[in-house]
Design an enzyme around this catalytic site. Structure first.
Site, mmCIF file in Angstrom:
data_model
loop_
_atom_site.group_PDB
_atom_site.id
_atom_site.type_symbol
_atom_site.label_atom_id
_atom_site.label_comp_id
_atom_site.label_asym_id
_atom_site.label_seq_id
_atom_site.Cartn_x
_atom_site.Cartn_y
_atom_site.Cartn_z
ATOM 1 C CD GLU A 203 67.909 128.796 95.117
ATOM 2 O OE1 GLU A 203 68.640 129.223 94.210
ATOM 3 O OE2 GLU A 203 66.933 129.433 95.552
ATOM 4 C CE LYS A 337 61.872 133.809 93.874
ATOM 5 N NZ LYS A 337 62.139 134.333 95.251
HETATM 6 P P1 PGA Z 1 63.247 131.482 97.959
HETATM 7 O O1 PGA Z 1 64.640 131.998 97.389
HETATM 8 O O2 PGA Z 1 62.648 130.604 96.953
HETATM 9 O O3 PGA Z 1 63.631 130.783 99.229
HETATM 10 O O4 PGA Z 1 62.419 132.728 98.205
HETATM 11 C C1 PGA Z 1 64.827 132.390 96.067
HETATM 12 C C2 PGA Z 1 65.159 133.861 95.983
HETATM 13 O O5 PGA Z 1 65.166 134.577 97.002
HETATM 14 O O6 PGA Z 1 65.396 134.365 94.892
HETATM 15 ZN ZN ZN Z 2 65.614 136.505 95.889
#
Ligand code: PGA
Ligand code: ZN
Length: 426
Positions: A203, A337
């Site tokens: 990230e 998400k």
């Molecule tokens: P991921 O990580 O997109 O790999 O799930 C983001 C998070 O855990 O917030």
């Molecule tokens: Zn997370």
């Protein structure tokens, strides 16, 4: 009206295939949208369809999902009005016909859902956030920004996944970026002085080989001070523990390799409480694993007195799971998400559900992202006042951060960030 919908296989920020959808309206509007992909995924997420053909991209190809866009999803939405998002999403859900969107693939479904939203905004001649928000006022989100990565995003140098900074003192979004950038620069400087790596994790945060979790917190605290900012007042900390990913499935215990110990849920909470006394930690995501409901109750009671406790793997943007959390007193905030649930309408409905329950709302990117910037508009339209995208260093992250700077010029008088609710309880 929606004329055609096609998919294509494109690559994400890890160089892995993902789905892009292109929507053409009968008035000639042509737009596309692409979807992200997680690494530390929750078990209860909608189904991301991968080809499994090991001769291509280690089985991660998405040609089946792309074919489903044309064969399964286009027939369901062709002819519909692109400005009627809920109707379009209902048609997509019906065409897939499974609870986890495993037939069409949630990656195919979300790509179409997002592309249609963008086409709808385009045909109305307004920004996407405005198209999604209806009659409500927009809310600019305060970013929580990745500083140091561990876990599955940085080859497990640390067990905890994210050490983030929250520019709690910033009154506006540009001030928040400026403070965060200053802390990132100072962190890089300190790492170089200590002879540690400044290479970037998934990230865009740092992923150095630190002595342990406390070392990461101390490094962040030193960086805030070196940047000339007040610890806790200008900049506070958030953690994404992502505990699902170091829980031993056999025993249910948490294996903290960097601490050299194995703890139960109460032990995790003790550890986090200890760090909260020492450092200005005001938000903790996934302190316990995705199905450790009893542990979550305990964590929410104890940590939730002075910090935002965020469910990511716990809720997976799923209304059924969030309702259970609200009933059982698990968490006080939800990570949102889009690809965990698979359509824009369900994502916005989840945010409404959270708001009605008095839960905080943090709109979040995934560790694998594309240059698509719809997430910024979603965060403004979800009105939770928080966004989590990663660090400020890679263009798949900056697509969102910079889009928010453009949105700032579109929101009229609504430029202020909402007040940050949680203070450091020393
Ligand atoms: P991921 O990580 O997109 O790999 O799930 C983001 C998070 O855990 O917030
Ligand atoms: Zn997370």
């Amino acid at each position: 009206r929606i004329a055609t919908v096609r998919g294509r296989e494109v690559l994400d920020s890890r160089g892995r295939p993902t789905v892009e959808a292109e929507v053409v309206l009968d008035d000639g509007v042509r737009v596309h949208a692409s979807v992200p992909s997680g690494a530390s995924t929750g078990r209860h997420e909608a189904h991301e369809l991968r080809d499994g053909d090991l001769s291509r991209y280690r089985g991660r190809g998405v040609r089946t999902a792309v074919a489903n866009v044309r064969d399964l999803l286009e027939p369901a939405v062709a002819g519909l009005d692109p400005t009627r998002q809920e109707e379009v999403d209902a048609a997509l859900i019906a065409a897939d016909g499974t609870p986890e969107k495993s037939r069409a693939g949630a990656n195919a479904v979300l790509a179409v859902s997002l592309a249609v939203a963008r086409a709808g905004a385009c045909s109305r001649g307004i920004p996407l956030w405005q198209h999604l928000i209806g009659d409500e006022d927009p809310v600019m989100p305060r970013p929580m920004i990745n500083l140091i990565s561990g876990g599955l995003h940085a080859r497990r140098n640390l067990d905890l996944q994210d050490f983030l900074i929250v520019p709690v003192g910033a009154a506006t979004y540009p001030e928040a970026l400026e403070a965060s950038s200053a802390v990132i620069e100072a962190t890089g400087e300190i790492l170089r002085e200590r002879g540690l790596s400044t290479l970037h994790a998934d990230e865009g945060g740092f992923g150095p080989a630190l002595a342990g979790h406390r070392d990461a917190l101390e490094l962040a605290a030193t960086a805030v001070e070196r940047a000339g900012l007040r610890l806790g007042d200008d900049v506070a900390f958030a953690l994404d523990v992502a505990a699902t990913h170091f829980q031993d499935p056999a025993t249910g215990l948490y294996d903290l390799t960097a601490e050299g110990r194995v703890v139960d849920a109460a032990g995790m909470v003790d550890l986090l409480e200890g760090w909260m006394r020492e450092f200005p930690i005001v938000s903790i995501e996934d302190p316990l694993a995705e199905d450790d409901w009893d542990g979550w109750k305990l964590a929410s009671e104890r940590l939730g007195r002075s910090a935002q406790v965020v469910g990511d793997d716990l809720f997976t943007t799923n209304a059924t799971r969030l309702r259970r959390g609200v009933r059982d007193g698990a968490a006080n905030s939800v990570l949102v998400k889009m690809n965990q649930i698979g359509t824009l309408s369900e994502t916005l409905a989840l945010a409404e559900l959270a708001r009605a329950a008095g839960y905080g709302i943090v709109v979040s990117a995934r560790s694998g992202e594309t240059e698509d910037d719809a997430l910024a508009d979603l965060a403004v339209a979800a009105r939770g006042g928080q966004i989590k995208v990663g660090s400020l260093t890679q263009s798949e992250r900056l697509a969102k951060y910079n889009r928010l700077l453009r949105i700032l010029d579109e929101v009229g008088p609504h430029t202020a960030l909402p007040r940050w609710e949680w203070a450091w309880a020393r």
